[in-house]
Design a protein around this motif. Structure first.
Motif, PDB file in Angstrom:
ATOM      1  N   GLY A 200       0.769  -1.239   0.000  1.00  0.00           N
ATOM      2  CA  GLY A 200       0.000   0.000   0.000  1.00  0.00           C
ATOM      3  C   GLY A 200       0.798   1.285   0.000  1.00  0.00           C
ATOM      4  O   GLY A 200       0.222   2.368   0.053  1.00  0.00           O
ATOM      5  N   PHE A 201       2.114   1.206  -0.070  1.00  0.00           N
ATOM      6  CA  PHE A 201       2.933   2.412  -0.130  1.00  0.00           C
ATOM      7  C   PHE A 201       2.922   2.951  -1.563  1.00  0.00           C
ATOM      8  O   PHE A 201       2.869   2.176  -2.524  1.00  0.00           O
ATOM      9  CB  PHE A 201       4.381   2.121   0.283  1.00  0.00           C
ATOM     10  CG  PHE A 201       4.558   1.894   1.752  1.00  0.00           C
ATOM     11  CD1 PHE A 201       4.867   2.951   2.592  1.00  0.00           C
ATOM     12  CD2 PHE A 201       4.415   0.629   2.301  1.00  0.00           C
ATOM     13  CE1 PHE A 201       5.036   2.754   3.960  1.00  0.00           C
ATOM     14  CE2 PHE A 201       4.580   0.416   3.667  1.00  0.00           C
ATOM     15  CZ  PHE A 201       4.885   1.478   4.486  1.00  0.00           C
TER      16      PHE A 201
ATOM     17  N   ARG B  73       2.503   5.710   3.032  1.00  0.00           N
ATOM     18  CA  ARG B  73       1.220   4.983   3.128  1.00  0.00           C
ATOM     19  C   ARG B  73       0.374   5.693   4.182  1.00  0.00           C
ATOM     20  O   ARG B  73       0.802   5.858   5.325  1.00  0.00           O
ATOM     21  CB  ARG B  73       1.403   3.530   3.518  1.00  0.00           C
ATOM     22  CG  ARG B  73       0.062   2.772   3.387  1.00  0.00           C
ATOM     23  CD  ARG B  73       0.174   1.342   3.743  1.00  0.00           C
ATOM     24  NE  ARG B  73       0.298   1.297   5.198  1.00  0.00           N
ATOM     25  CZ  ARG B  73       0.826   0.324   5.875  1.00  0.00           C
ATOM     26  NH1 ARG B  73       1.326  -0.717   5.242  1.00  0.00           N
ATOM     27  NH2 ARG B  73       0.899   0.363   7.174  1.00  0.00           N
TER      28      ARG B  73
END
Length: 145
Positions: A116-117, A141
């Motif tokens: 999710g970064f 993130r």
């Protein structure tokens, strides 16, 4: 290989002087998570450091992640990031996680993107090792909307 055991590192795992400036009192400040094989050998670790300044307390940094070469490509990094995510979400007031990764490390960038970064720039010549420069990719993130 059976899944690794993921847990916070303690003084029994590392000489206290090694990380004395980095270790805080989890889960409120800094922590190191380790991944261990069934025989107790360390397979990898990830370090979280939270800002002390009031204006930056909403942010923490993933400042280091390492996986032992024989343990790479076995899901250890993904397992460490999942455990990291569970811990940071318990930290009061924390809204975002930042990190930087060497731009040439495509495998690490994919791992972080999978967690999710997102990239938000490029820092040219961020590191100089043996006379060679290496760029860094900053990533973030958000934990809240």
């Amino acid at each position: 290989m059976p899944p690794p055991t993921i847990r916070l590192l303690t003084d029994a795992d590392l000489p206290a002087a090694t990380y004395a400036t980095r270790l805080g009192q989890p889960p409120d400040d800094h922590f190191i998570l380790g991944a261990f094989a069934p025989d107790g050998s360390m397979l990898g670790a990830v370090v979280c450091e939270r800002e002390a300044k009031l204006k930056k307390r909403h942010e923490a940094a993933l400042v280091g992640m390492i996986i032992a070469p024989p343990a790479r490509r076995q899901g250890i990094g993904k397992a460490l990031l999942a455990a990291f995510d569970q811990l940071v979400r318990k930290l009061p007031g924390l809204e975002q996680i930042v990190l930087s990764v060497t731009a040439s490390n495509a495998q690490a960038i994919r791992l972080y993107e999978g967690a999710g970064f997102v990239r938000y720039g490029l820092q040219p010549r961020a590191l100089k090792v043996d006379g060679r420069y290496h760029d860094k990719v900053p990533m973030i993130r958000m934990l809240t909307d």
